[in-house]
Design a protein around this motif. Structure first.
Motif, PDB file in Angstrom:
ATOM      1  N   LYS A 284       0.837  -1.201   0.000  1.00 24.62           N
ATOM      2  CA  LYS A 284       0.000   0.000   0.000  1.00 24.62           C
ATOM      3  C   LYS A 284       0.873   1.252   0.000  1.00 24.62           C
ATOM      4  O   LYS A 284       0.550   2.243  -0.673  1.00 24.62           O
ATOM      5  CB  LYS A 284      -0.952   0.000   1.198  1.00 24.62           C
ATOM      6  N   GLY A 287       2.200   1.804  -3.431  1.00 27.64           N
ATOM      7  CA  GLY A 287       1.122   2.303  -4.278  1.00 27.64           C
ATOM      8  C   GLY A 287       0.863   3.778  -4.063  1.00 27.64           C
ATOM      9  O   GLY A 287       0.610   4.527  -5.029  1.00 27.64           O
ATOM     10  N   TRP A 288       0.932   4.231  -2.806  1.00 26.85           N
ATOM     11  CA  TRP A 288       0.718   5.657  -2.526  1.00 26.85           C
ATOM     12  C   TRP A 288       1.853   6.511  -3.092  1.00 26.85           C
ATOM     13  O   TRP A 288       1.615   7.596  -3.605  1.00 26.85           O
ATOM     14  CB  TRP A 288       0.595   5.876  -1.020  1.00 26.85           C
ATOM     15  N   ARG A 291       1.286   6.675  -7.057  1.00 33.46           N
ATOM     16  CA  ARG A 291      -0.018   6.988  -7.649  1.00 33.46           C
ATOM     17  C   ARG A 291       0.085   8.293  -8.445  1.00 33.46           C
ATOM     18  O   ARG A 291       0.690   9.282  -8.017  1.00 33.46           O
ATOM     19  CB  ARG A 291      -1.093   7.105  -6.571  1.00 33.46           C
ATOM     20  N   GLY A 292      -0.504   8.269  -9.612  1.00 34.66           N
ATOM     21  CA  GLY A 292      -0.515   9.457 -10.455  1.00 34.66           C
ATOM     22  C   GLY A 292       0.762   9.694 -11.223  1.00 34.66           C
ATOM     23  O   GLY A 292       0.811  10.592 -12.075  1.00 34.66           O
ATOM     24  N   GLY A 296       2.847   4.524 -12.981  1.00 35.94           N
ATOM     25  CA  GLY A 296       2.692   4.164 -11.579  1.00 35.94           C
ATOM     26  C   GLY A 296       1.667   3.073 -11.339  1.00 35.94           C
ATOM     27  O   GLY A 296       1.881   2.179 -10.505  1.00 35.94           O
ATOM     28  N   GLU A 297       0.557   3.106 -12.063  1.00 39.54           N
ATOM     29  CA  GLU A 297      -0.487   2.104 -11.866  1.00 39.54           C
ATOM     30  C   GLU A 297      -0.011   0.725 -12.298  1.00 39.54           C
ATOM     31  O   GLU A 297      -0.268  -0.282 -11.626  1.00 39.54           O
ATOM     32  CB  GLU A 297      -1.750   2.497 -12.615  1.00 39.54           C
ATOM     33  N   ARG A 300       2.273  -0.511  -9.614  1.00 39.36           N
ATOM     34  CA  ARG A 300       1.525  -0.944  -8.427  1.00 39.36           C
ATOM     35  C   ARG A 300       0.968  -2.345  -8.626  1.00 39.36           C
ATOM     36  O   ARG A 300       1.056  -3.205  -7.731  1.00 39.36           O
ATOM     37  CB  ARG A 300       0.386   0.038  -8.132  1.00 39.36           C
ATOM     38  N   ALA A 333       1.630  14.804  -9.384  1.00 43.12           N
ATOM     39  CA  ALA A 333       0.564  13.805  -9.447  1.00 43.12           C
ATOM     40  C   ALA A 333      -0.764  14.506  -9.238  1.00 43.12           C
ATOM     41  O   ALA A 333      -0.861  15.441  -8.436  1.00 43.12           O
ATOM     42  CB  ALA A 333       0.764  12.742  -8.369  1.00 43.12           C
ATOM     43  N   GLN A 337      -6.005  11.939  -7.080  1.00 43.96           N
ATOM     44  CA  GLN A 337      -5.570  10.572  -6.856  1.00 43.96           C
ATOM     45  C   GLN A 337      -5.516  10.211  -5.374  1.00 43.96           C
ATOM     46  O   GLN A 337      -5.347   9.049  -5.032  1.00 43.96           O
ATOM     47  CB  GLN A 337      -4.173  10.382  -7.465  1.00 43.96           C
ATOM     48  N   GLU A 339      -6.181   8.889  -1.954  1.00 38.73           N
ATOM     49  CA  GLU A 339      -7.112   7.843  -1.547  1.00 38.73           C
ATOM     50  C   GLU A 339      -7.568   8.026  -0.116  1.00 38.73           C
ATOM     51  O   GLU A 339      -6.960   8.751   0.658  1.00 38.73           O
ATOM     52  CB  GLU A 339      -6.437   6.470  -1.676  1.00 38.73           C
TER      53      GLU A 339
END
Length: 346
Positions: A284, A287-288, A291-292, A296-297, A300, A333, A337, A339
């Motif tokens: 996680k 991923g943070w 992100r953006g 990156g996706e 992840r 970013a 995005q 979360e």
């Protein structure tokens, strides 16, 4: 900025977020501009103190002082015992959780549910303060504006908590009913600030240097607490500190710097959690961080398939090396995005 005997380097705080603000994350935030950080909440239920989760949360090895620990529960005597337990393990400040909106916490009448029972809330504050005073440990309190829109009692509770000996108050600008939806409102925080003499910390939706300045002006607060916006962006604290001091923006961090911070974070993370849990709970955070960002996706999703710390670090090294060939500074970013945090956010 002071909390009891502790002088802080600045007035930017890391919010306690269960599953997020463990020791490695707090340490990195402090290195990157945060003046203060509060631990993940520790339960007051004695039968859980020997659990692996609680033992990790009570691990402050090498942590930059002051060490602040948040406790959660519903029984004054148990909360007092929890305060003493954490003081014995290095806590120098005890924070009482009356802000968590999570159902599994509120269904047990802990967290922000306590705001519905002001007599019980005050009894808890008094018991914790009494347990901490012989050790010279200040007590702080984090709460919301109230349980719901029709029951905003933050000002009344703040006055009572101050009378009971609380050294600092943090107010998240939402009711428990709101959770993390909608926009935080700052009028109630301003009203709390006007009603008490102890320092007041504003919390809620602070995600940029400009927003930080606006919240300070709207509330008159003594400090700011940042939670979700620091996930994957622990350098937000130095960005805000620079803006508040100079009125100008600090240049975005270098891609190489972010790469180094993330690797440092992960090594500390693996050390605390061990290989199996560390690899899975690191996903996680990675991923943070990405992100953006370009690609990156896809990274992840790939990271989530890897089963070893070496594989995670190798994938990240490849990604950041490629990113640094296209960008010197970290690309912006999209703000959208950001979360939601895990449920146990205080």
């Amino acid at each position: 900025m002071r909390i009891g005997p502790h002088e802080l380097p600045n007035s930017l705080f890391v919010a306690p977020m269960a599953g997020v603000t463990d020791r490695p994350f707090r340490q990195l935030c402090k290195r990157l501009g945060a003046g203060y950080a509060v631990s993940e909440m520790v339960t007051s239920r004695k039968e859980l103190w020997n659990s692996l989760k609680t033992s990790r949360r009570a691990n402050h090895d090498g942590e930059v002082e002051p060490i602040a620990v948040q406790i959660a529960g519903t029984e004054p005597e148990m909360m007092a015992e929890a305060a003493a337990y954490n003081i014995d393990r290095g806590a120098q400040i005890i924070d009482i959780n009356m802000g968590c909106p999570a159902k599994k916490v509120c269904n047990k009448w802990a967290g922000s549910a306590l705001m519905q029972d002001e007599a019980l809330a005050l009894s808890i504050v008094e018991a914790v303060v009494a347990a901490c005073q012989p050790h010279g440990v200040p007590v702080t309190l984090k709460m919301r504006t109230g349980w719901c829109q029709q029951h905003k009692n933050a000002v009344r509770l703040a006055r009572a908590a101050e009378q009971a000996g609380v050294a600092l108050l943090t107010v998240h600008g939402r009711t428990r009913e709101q959770g993390y939806k909608g926009q935080a409102e700052y009028d109630t925080i301003a009203a709390v600030k006007a009603a008490v003499k102890v320092p007041v910390v504003a919390n809620g939706d602070i995600d940029s240097p400009e927003k930080a300045l606006a919240v300070l002006r709207a509330t008159g607060a003594d400090a700011l607490m940042i939670g979700r916006a620091a996930q994957g962006r622990p350098w937000i604290f130095r960005e805000i500190e620079h803006f508040l001091s100079t009125g100008t923006h600090r240049a975005p961090p270098l891609v190489a710097q972010v790469h180094g911070w993330l690797v440092e974070h992960l090594h500390d993370h693996y050390s605390l959690y061990g290989e199996w849990s560390g690899v899975r709970t690191a996903r996680k955070h990675i991923g943070w961080y990405v992100r953006g960002l370009p690609g990156g996706e896809a990274l992840r999703q790939h990271i989530n398939t890897l089963e070893s710390s070496d594989a995670q670090l190798s994938a990240l090294n490849d990604y950041f090396e490629a990113l640094s060939q296209r960008h010197v500074h970290l690309p912006d970013a999209p703000a959208a995005q950001v979360e939601q945090p895990e449920p146990e956010v205080a």
